[in-house]
Structures are given as C-alpha cells and as structure tokens.
Write an enzyme that holds these catalytic residues in place. Structure first.
Site, mmCIF file in Angstrom:
data_model
loop_
_atom_site.group_PDB
_atom_site.id
_atom_site.type_symbol
_atom_site.label_atom_id
_atom_site.label_comp_id
_atom_site.label_asym_id
_atom_site.label_seq_id
_atom_site.Cartn_x
_atom_site.Cartn_y
_atom_site.Cartn_z
ATOM 1 N N LYS A 79 54.292 115.718 49.577
ATOM 2 C CA LYS A 79 54.395 116.038 48.163
ATOM 3 C C LYS A 79 54.953 114.811 47.462
ATOM 4 O O LYS A 79 55.830 114.139 47.975
ATOM 5 C CB LYS A 79 55.333 117.225 47.969
ATOM 6 C CG LYS A 79 55.462 117.620 46.527
ATOM 7 C CD LYS A 79 56.139 118.973 46.358
ATOM 8 C CE LYS A 79 56.133 119.381 44.880
ATOM 9 N NZ LYS A 79 54.768 119.454 44.318
ATOM 10 N N ARG B 200 66.180 99.694 63.038
ATOM 11 C CA ARG B 200 66.458 98.252 63.110
ATOM 12 C C ARG B 200 67.486 97.883 62.057
ATOM 13 O O ARG B 200 67.878 98.719 61.242
ATOM 14 C CB ARG B 200 65.163 97.506 62.789
ATOM 15 C CG ARG B 200 64.587 97.961 61.445
ATOM 16 C CD ARG B 200 63.426 97.118 60.977
ATOM 17 N NE ARG B 200 62.688 97.754 59.904
ATOM 18 C CZ ARG B 200 62.974 97.673 58.613
ATOM 19 N NH1 ARG B 200 64.019 96.965 58.223
ATOM 20 N NH2 ARG B 200 62.243 98.286 57.705
HETATM 21 P P1 ADP Z 1 64.017 97.209 54.531
HETATM 22 O O1 ADP Z 1 63.789 98.675 54.758
HETATM 23 O O2 ADP Z 1 64.924 96.569 55.481
HETATM 24 O O3 ADP Z 1 64.241 96.910 53.117
HETATM 25 P P2 ADP Z 1 61.356 96.309 54.232
HETATM 26 O O4 ADP Z 1 60.537 97.544 54.200
HETATM 27 O O5 ADP Z 1 61.533 95.510 53.007
HETATM 28 O O6 ADP Z 1 62.697 96.592 54.960
HETATM 29 O O7 ADP Z 1 60.776 95.369 55.381
HETATM 30 C C1 ADP Z 1 61.523 94.307 55.889
HETATM 31 C C2 ADP Z 1 60.598 93.222 56.254
HETATM 32 O O8 ADP Z 1 59.754 93.626 57.290
HETATM 33 C C3 ADP Z 1 59.697 92.780 55.130
HETATM 34 O O9 ADP Z 1 59.515 91.417 55.292
HETATM 35 C C4 ADP Z 1 58.418 93.570 55.367
HETATM 36 O O10 ADP Z 1 57.317 92.873 54.852
HETATM 37 C C5 ADP Z 1 58.398 93.637 56.883
HETATM 38 N N1 ADP Z 1 57.860 94.880 57.423
HETATM 39 C C6 ADP Z 1 58.425 96.084 57.450
HETATM 40 N N2 ADP Z 1 57.690 96.972 58.097
HETATM 41 C C7 ADP Z 1 56.596 96.323 58.530
HETATM 42 C C8 ADP Z 1 55.443 96.685 59.283
HETATM 43 N N3 ADP Z 1 55.261 97.914 59.745
HETATM 44 N N4 ADP Z 1 54.532 95.742 59.528
HETATM 45 C C9 ADP Z 1 54.714 94.497 59.074
HETATM 46 N N5 ADP Z 1 55.779 94.088 58.375
HETATM 47 C C10 ADP Z 1 56.707 94.976 58.097
HETATM 48 P P1 ADP Z 2 57.948 102.219 54.068
HETATM 49 O O1 ADP Z 2 57.794 102.646 55.481
HETATM 50 O O2 ADP Z 2 56.889 101.302 53.600
HETATM 51 O O3 ADP Z 2 59.335 101.795 53.749
HETATM 52 P P2 ADP Z 2 58.572 104.792 52.841
HETATM 53 O O4 ADP Z 2 57.958 106.019 53.388
HETATM 54 O O5 ADP Z 2 59.966 104.504 53.194
HETATM 55 O O6 ADP Z 2 57.661 103.556 53.225
HETATM 56 O O7 ADP Z 2 58.408 104.790 51.262
HETATM 57 C C1 ADP Z 2 58.620 103.630 50.485
HETATM 58 C C2 ADP Z 2 58.899 104.028 49.037
HETATM 59 O O8 ADP Z 2 57.796 104.755 48.483
HETATM 60 C C3 ADP Z 2 60.080 104.938 48.840
HETATM 61 O O9 ADP Z 2 61.298 104.229 48.775
HETATM 62 C C4 ADP Z 2 59.743 105.622 47.532
HETATM 63 O O10 ADP Z 2 60.050 104.826 46.424
HETATM 64 C C5 ADP Z 2 58.248 105.776 47.633
HETATM 65 N N1 ADP Z 2 57.904 107.105 48.201
HETATM 66 C C6 ADP Z 2 57.656 107.359 49.502
HETATM 67 N N2 ADP Z 2 57.401 108.675 49.705
HETATM 68 C C7 ADP Z 2 57.486 109.277 48.497
HETATM 69 C C8 ADP Z 2 57.306 110.622 48.023
HETATM 70 N N3 ADP Z 2 56.977 111.626 48.850
HETATM 71 N N4 ADP Z 2 57.466 110.872 46.687
HETATM 72 C C9 ADP Z 2 57.780 109.860 45.842
HETATM 73 N N5 ADP Z 2 57.953 108.584 46.216
HETATM 74 C C10 ADP Z 2 57.817 108.274 47.519
#
Ligand code: ADP
Ligand code: ADP
Ligand code: MG
Length: 447
Positions: free
Chosen positions: A201, A292
């Site tokens: 959702k 991590r």
């Molecule tokens: P954080 O949750 O620590 O803020 P980010 O989502 O910004 O992390 O990711 C941290 C770093 O790792 C970034 O440089 C992002 O591009 C890279 N990254 C995160 N998840 C993946 C993934 N599944 N594959 C490739 N790069 C990833």
């Molecule tokens: P990643 O693995 O790339 O970090 P996340 O699942 O943590 O992806 O989601 C990244 C961002 O996308 C969240 O911090 C939020 O801003 C947005 N997001 C993810 N899921 C939802 C949701 N169900 N509803 C609204 N925003 C979302």
C-alpha cells in the site's frame, strides 16, 4: 580480537573503517580498482591490493578476487561497508567457508532479511506491524490486479532484492498497472539480477524513521534510537537527523521495542537498521531491514557517543556488548548532509572530474567524512556521494545554524555539487518547523 581486516569497499566508508581499525590496533588491507589507484583508502591502509578494472562487477563485486586477496594477505576478516557486497549472502557464505569472518550477520540471516518481501513475512509473523501488501512475492499480473483492487490505489510495486531507492514504482490506477508491472520486473532483473517483486500500500506523506540496533553473538540487543531520513529525492536519502521531530520518548520506546523484537525474531547479530514508515496518525510500519552499516550512521554516533563501526568489529570478534539499554542516553541534536558531485540544475546529473580547490569545514561540533583531496579525480563509474558533513549541537535550531555555517565554509571547485541545494533546504521555513515528510523535496522543488 580480530587481527587483520580486509576492507571490501572504497571512498569515505573505507576510510571510516580503516580509522576504526587503527584506533583498535587492527591491521588493514585496502582493495582498489584500477580507477581508484590514487584513492586515499589505498594510502591509509597498511596494505593495498588491486582487485580488477574500474567496472564494479570486475573489482569491488569480484568475490573471488576479494577473497583471494584476503587469504593472500593473511586477513582473518572482511568488512564490507555499505553497497557493493555488504548485503550479498553468497559472498558472506563464501567468507564463512574460507574461514574468514564476515563483519556482519551470518549469510543465513542476510538471505532471510535481505530479501525485502521475505523479511516482511517474517516480521508479520513476529507481531511487528508491517506495511499492508502482498503476502510474499507476486507471481503474475492477474494476481497483481486482484491484490491492488483489494488494497486500493495508489500502490507500490517493489523489487524484493531492491536497494538504493531503485526498483520502486508507484501505481495510481488499474490502467497503469500492467506497464508498471512489466517495468519494475525488468528493472529488477537488470539492476539486481532477480525479477521477484512484491506489492505495498502506498502510505501517503509518511516520515521515514529508522532504528539503529546492535546485537552481539550472546543474545544481547540494544537500540540506539532513531534517525529521521524523510528528506529524500527519488527515494534516496539526502539529509538525515536525530532525534526525529515527530517522536516523543514514548513512541521512541515503542519503536525501539518493535525493532528489538524484529532482531530477536530473526536471531540477528551485529549492527543493523530497521526502517519504518510513520503515517500522519503516528502509526508505524516495518518497511525493510538493512543488514549492514548505513551511510547515515554518524548521526547516531554523535548523539550517543557510541562508535558503531568499532562495535561491529568487537561483536564480530565475539565480544559481548559493553553496555545495556539503560546505559544508552541521547544528547543534543545531529544532522548529516550528503554532498554529491552532481548538478541540481541539470536534473542532478552526476559530475565526475578533478577537484581543483578544496576547503572542508571544521570547528566545534563539525565532522566531515570524506576521501576527497585537492587534485583528486572523482571517477565516473561509482556513486556520486563524495562527502558527508555531520554536525552536533545542543538542540535542532543550533544544529541547523551549525550546518548552514559548515556548508558556507565548504569550497569544492572543479566539479558541481549539491551544496547550494542542501542550503536551500536548511533555510526552508517548513523544514525549520519540522513540518515535512518524504514528499517534501518533490513538492518544494517541483520535481
Ligand atoms: P542507506 O540506507 O545506508 O542510506 P542507501 O540506500 O543510500 O543506504 O545505499 C547505500 C549505498 O549502497 C548507496 O551508494 C547505494 O547506491 C548502494 N546500494 C544500496 N543497496 C544497493 C543494492 N541493492 N545494489 C546496489 N547498490 C546498492
Ligand atoms: P530501498 O531498499 O531502496 O531503501 P525502501 O523499501 O527502503 O527501499 O524504500 C525507500 C523509500 O521509498 C522509503 O524511504 C520511502 O520514502 C519510500 N517508500 C517505500 N515504501 C513506501 C510505501 N509503502 N509508501 C510510501 N513510500 C514508500
Ligand atoms: Mg531502505
């Protein structure tokens, strides 16, 4: 205690780990790609080994070369940092089989929690509130259509293996669903080599609030409070802070307890983060776990005084945590800004190139985590984040003033950066009032 750590990363996080090792009296081995031969992490480590060409898949993701380097240099452990191999269960398993300690949870836990739809299932069973959505992955379009009707639009389609804000798409109505379904599947396959997707959702205007946890290998678990990471562009964080303006001590304790429950349900060890979305009515929902160290960990270090990277190393060495939940207290307010080499005017296009002139901010309460220096050339093949500026002050207003002062001092010439863009956020009246959510950047800056 571990004796010698191979740091399987680059940039500021590689330095962050090398510095922690230095202070603990642990030897380090840096790895680097041909594109990174002049990088600071190769110079600050005790030894450095080239593991392949610039393309990440051939160097920083080259599991075989990295493990062989660790063995050749007599390392007893590998710290993966973030990104690259940090959440790769296969690599963690290869380490274990080679008798090299992977500084993080066991590969089984990475497998369990690294898959975003699996981990949601597990959390649901453990009684942690999760974002409503599919039970596991979606097998076909028909299932997606039926489920979206049940949940109600808008919904999100997300890649189970996703990360870094990639592989997420919002769908507003039935007409959009088919093309979005195919697109996310395709994107997931290309970016993560795994086309499993799930549905959630769409929570309207939520805050992203995550809880940092530490769990040792003896069953002790603590949380280190929250980080508010609601300021995002394209689902990627750009400014983080702690404490969150929407939490009071009661909600903090509730979310902390839910995070600890999540950790115990999965038998998790080492440092980790439970990400939640919080809606307008302060309901919170588990979103994913990051198994991590995170980019924004310094914000928590500033207000707790705990060195999270050192804790990771001590936990991996088998030491019990040296403190309990009641020993942990929070002092003042901390903000982090991610400095990226990119051009906000040109849709944030990455801007690699040589740094001609550099003046980094400093002074009381200012920390800069970076690997750049004057004359350094930012290679085009990696992430555009080049520095993190972190401030700590007695309260939020003072922290905002300090961050503005730090950004004013910061001079990076030769490449475009997002410094002015970050400054505009700090000046924004709604931001100053704490009145924002994950849609803030889109709304305020018309993206
Ligand atoms: P954080 O949750 O620590 O803020 P980010 O989502 O910004 O992390 O990711 C941290 C770093 O790792 C970034 O440089 C992002 O591009 C890279 N990254 C995160 N998840 C993946 C993934 N599944 N594959 C490739 N790069 C990833
Ligand atoms: P990643 O693995 O790339 O970090 P996340 O699942 O943590 O992806 O989601 C990244 C961002 O996308 C969240 O911090 C939020 O801003 C947005 N997001 C993810 N899921 C939802 C949701 N169900 N509803 C609204 N925003 C979302
Ligand atoms: Mg996330």
């Amino acid at each position: 205690m571990l004796r010698k750590i191979l740091v399987a990363n680059r940039g500021e996080i590689a330095l962050r780990i090398i510095r922690a090792c230095r202070e603990l009296g642990i030897k380090t081995v840096a790895i680097y790609s041909e594109a990174d031969k002049d990088s600071l992490h190769t110079k600050l480590a005790d030894e450095a080994i080239c593991v392949g060409p610039g393309t990440a898949s051939k160097s920083y993701l080259n599991m075989h070369n990295i493990l062989e380097s660790a063995c050749l240099t007599g390392c007893d452990s590998i710290h993966p940092g973030f990104g690259f191999l940090s959440e790769n269960a296969k690599f963690a398993k290869m380490c274990e089989e080679s008798n090299i300690k992977f500084i993080g949870p066991s590969y089984k836990i990475i497998e369990l929690m690294g898959n975003k739809s699996n981990s949601k299932q597990l959390m649901k069973k453990a009684g942690v509130p999760v974002i409503p959505g599919s039970d596991g992955t979606i097998k076909n379009l028909k299932e997606a259509i039926n489920l979206a009707n049940k949940i109600g639009y808008p919904i999100l389609l997300k890649a189970s293996a996703g990360g870094g804000g990639k592989g997420i798409r919002k769908v507003d109505n039935l007409e959009e669903l088919e093309s979005a379904y195919n697109l996310v599947k395709q994107e997931a396959k290309v970016s993560f080599n795994d086309d499993e997707i799930y549905m959630e959702k769409y929570i309207v205007n939520p805050r992203h609030v995550e809880i940092q946890i530490l769990a040792d290998e003896h069953g002790n678990v603590v949380h280190l409070g929250e980080r508010d990471c609601s300021l995002q562009r394209k689902n990627q964080k750009i400014l983080e802070e702690s404490p969150s303006t929407i939490l009071n001590s009661e909600l903090r304790e509730k979310m902390g307890k839910a995070a600890i429950k999540a950790v115990k349900a999965s038998n998790y060890t080492n440092a980790g983060t439970i990400e939640f979305l919080v809606d307008k009515d302060k309901n919170f929902y588990f979103m994913e776990m990051n198994t991590r160290i995170q980019v924004e960990h310094p914000v928590t270090e500033m207000i707790t005084g705990i060195d999270i990277v050192k804790e990771q190393i001590k936990i991996a060495s088998g030491e019990p945590l040296g403190f309990t939940q009641k020993d942990i207290s929070f002092r003042g307010h901390s903000i982090e800004c991610r400095i990226n080499a990119e051009n906000p005017e040109l849709n944030f296009r990455p801007c690699p190139g040589q740094i001609k002139e550099l003046n980094l901010p400093g002074g009381n309460g200012v920390r800069v985590d970076t690997a750049i220096y004057t004359g350094y050339t930012i290679p085009p093949v990696y992430d555009s984040m080049i520095a993190k500026i972190i401030v700590h002050a007695e309260n939020r207003n003072a922290a905002i003033a300090k961050m503005k002062r730090a950004l004013e001092e910061c001079v990076i010439e030769g490449v475009d950066t997002n410094i002015d863009f970050l400054y505009t956020i700090l000046k924004n009246e709604d931001f100053k009032k704490g009145d924002f959510d994950t849609s803030f950047i889109n709304k305020e800056f018309g993206m």
